[in-house]
Design a protein around this motif. Sequence first.
Motif, mmCIF file in Angstrom:
data_model
loop_
_atom_site.group_PDB
_atom_site.id
_atom_site.type_symbol
_atom_site.label_atom_id
_atom_site.label_comp_id
_atom_site.label_asym_id
_atom_site.label_seq_id
_atom_site.Cartn_x
_atom_site.Cartn_y
_atom_site.Cartn_z
ATOM 1 N N SER A 1 -1.597 7.181 -0.661
ATOM 2 C CA SER A 1 -2.591 7.283 0.414
ATOM 3 C C SER A 1 -2.642 8.694 0.977
ATOM 4 N N VAL A 2 -1.473 9.305 1.140
ATOM 5 C CA VAL A 2 -1.430 10.686 1.641
ATOM 6 C C VAL A 2 -2.129 11.623 0.667
ATOM 7 N N ARG B 1 0.861 -1.194 0.000
ATOM 8 C CA ARG B 1 0.000 0.000 0.000
ATOM 9 C C ARG B 1 0.888 1.232 0.000
ATOM 10 N N ASP B 2 0.813 1.942 -1.073
ATOM 11 C CA ASP B 2 1.683 3.086 -1.319
ATOM 12 C C ASP B 2 1.320 4.229 -0.380
ATOM 13 N N ARG B 3 2.250 4.613 0.480
ATOM 14 C CA ARG B 3 1.961 5.661 1.459
ATOM 15 C C ARG B 3 1.780 7.018 0.794
ATOM 16 N N TYR C 1 -9.513 -0.490 4.424
ATOM 17 C CA TYR C 1 -8.399 0.372 4.025
ATOM 18 C C TYR C 1 -8.915 1.684 3.419
#
Length: 886
Positions: free
Chosen positions: A491-492, A486-488, A814
């Motif tokens: 996500s940010v 899961r690419d941070r 998620y």
Amino acid sequence: MRPEHWVYTIPLRLRSLFRWAQADQELDDELRDHLARKTEEYVAKGMAREGARRRARLELGGLEKVREECREARRVNGIQDLVQDLRFALRILRKSPGFTSVAALTLALGIGANTAIFSVINAVLLRPLAVEDPSHLVYVDEQWRGISPGLSIGNFIEIRSENASFRKLCSSNSAGFNLAAGEMSERVFGEIVTADYFPTFGVQPLRGRTFTAEEDKPRRSQVVVLSERLWRARLGSNPAIVGQTLRLNGLPYSVVGIMPKSFDPLLGKTAVWVPAAFGPNQLTNYDVHYLSVIGRLRPGVSLTQAGSELDVLARRLQQEHPIDDKERGLRVISLTTALFGDQSSVLWMMLAAVGFVLLIACANIANLQLARSRERRKEIAMRIALGASPRRIVCQLLAENVVLGFAGGMAGVLLAFWGVSAIVAKGPGNVPRLDQSSVDARTLMFACAVALLSSFLFGLAPALRSASTRVSSVFKESTGTSTGSRDRIRSVLVVGEISLALVLMAGAGLLIRSALLVSRVNPGFDTTNLVVGRVGLPDASPAVARQAFERMIAAASILPGVQSAAVVSRAPLAAASSQSNGLIAEGRPLDPSSVVNAELQIISPTYLSTARVPLKAGRDFNARDTRDALLVTIINETLARTMWPGTNPIGKRFACCESGPQGRMDPVWHEVIGVVGDVRARGLDQQVQPTFYLPIGQMPPSAWDWIGRTLDFVVRTRGSAFRADELRTTVASIALGVPVYGLSDMQQKIAGTLEASHFDTFLLALFAAVALVLSSVGIYGVLSYIVAQRKHEIGIRMALGATQANILRDVLCYGLRLTSIGLALGLAGAFGGTRVLSSLLYGIRPTDPATLVVVAALLALVSLLACWIPACRALKVDPMVALRYE
């Protein structure tokens, strides 16, 4: 390096840039020649040819290295690399038409909205006034109990004669004029100004001249300066008009000059200017406060210094004229602030809103780029393995983003052209210079800057990530296996999109709720079938004017389709406010501290019944209420509560409007005979002001000058049977050539007062809707990418016994976790950000919990839907297909 050498190298560098192929060929020929000579030199020394060639190559240091060093010495490699990168970017983007189209359109929405709003800000706020050095122009006004009524003539004269801060100081007062145009006069709007009005602004006339000091004195010849717009539209651009005579308000005025159409310093679309020519009594009048005063600061004088001097003058005026100037201060602000103060905050807020939309669009494109960067890992790794530096990789990827940014920018400019046209056509009429909005050179430069900035915003993170690719780890990965992590960063970005969208939606929700509350406000009178028009008789004496209005009322009342007719000095919801007066209740000291400021309405005896303003107590006016009878008045409930709280005001008296035989300390008293309901005269969303009504038969003679012998005609109709032309003909038959202007029904006036707030609400709601869609697309894209990357993992889990509920819960949790974080940050931002809307809201606080909860729930619902689709897609993964994928 010597200057002559630098100049000498320019042609060489230009040749290397524009004829690079030939320059490279010449470089290759030179290097081969040098290598051949070195080889022959070593052969001559006895070395074998093969060894001599090898020795020459070693001494040279390698052909490719030397070539690059020579190219670097030309100092044009960067430009060549940029051109190559842009060409490569065009090829890459053409190979991905789906991605390119989606990204460009997304970016076009953000850039187009920003460009359209900036074009309005540029026209309204940033474009300087068409006057000499506008930064030195200031507006001087009085401050009294939180309001700015304007200056009295006496105060203006003293400030002009005794200040040291202003090079010029002039006054202006808006007025209406009946301009003779054939058999029917036309109403035009102008200003009554002092002779130094035009020199203060420093603009020369297009033709003729402006006023002289002698013409600004009483009993001088009447002169007028025209605007170019009036000259061209109504006078046929007659070049001989200067020196000719026009009839204004029935009187002859000699035309002395024409001002250019760009000259509109107070943004009132002024058509004519006439001299003020204050008389001796006016020059010593400190009581009536209505003048607009503009000054030009002396060189080196700041606003602070001018304000300090005015404070000293204000204190002196308070001491010398305690009755008129007690509690009155003086303020100086820049003319730009005075003209645009109400509009600037709204326009900058709109630009901030579309800035949020652009940030959300950039975040979406960054997410797409991050997904593409993962697909291009092997391509990037191969280029790194072949010797490309991280800097070179970043530059090449940023070039792709710049191409994409300018593609979106060009589409955005096209959208901006349409958006500006729509704003000008549908925008509120009270925004100054809105009609001058256009996509000009400055706006195009802004669009280019936004496109370039956006390119770096959405492209820098993917480019840096790609440049940090580890070659060994990429080549060790098998074709189908992916970490699926899961690419941070993505996500940010999604969290940021949701939080920004919530702030915009909160602002739009507050404005929508405020508009709904305003639409339910009772205006205080019956607006159905009520028609209002304005009639001016400025050339008539008070007695003649009153008789003419009474005859108009009688004649209009018997017209077909008319139920009743009346006149009032200023109808509710009119563009301008009513006259205000200071009232002193009987029994209180005759001192300014006892004054209650109230709005004056002069009405005919039929007005309250025609407008259907409810009578709460006492009686209405009648024909017997004349100057020979007891002077009476009717007040609204707000004034009754203000002056006599908790008591019955009927029979009570107050002093106002005129002085008795003994002077100002012997005031004329008016007895309250009735109390009526409050009328929201300034607008449905404006606070009700204390108001008192005087009958037209008892109005003081000087009051006719206050209102310019101009009254609003109010007609209650029986529906569509009423014909406005018949009313115009009736008025013209009684007052020859006098027009009825501003004729409209009350419903149109209500719509006009709410026009600005409704338009602001519509724009912010539109931007919030775009933000909602973009943020939902963002979270959908992230989850779809994660599901696609984790397809192998999901297949293994399902093969090992994981149920569909487990998979569904994992994906949804998620997505909802990102949504929850975004909502929390967005609510925190909304609590602080929506406070800028305070001045635009009615009946609701900027931190209204209900609104914030509703918009948060709506955003959560849309986000849940965006999460649900990828989650359902994850349930359709076939374990056998996923396990065979490797």
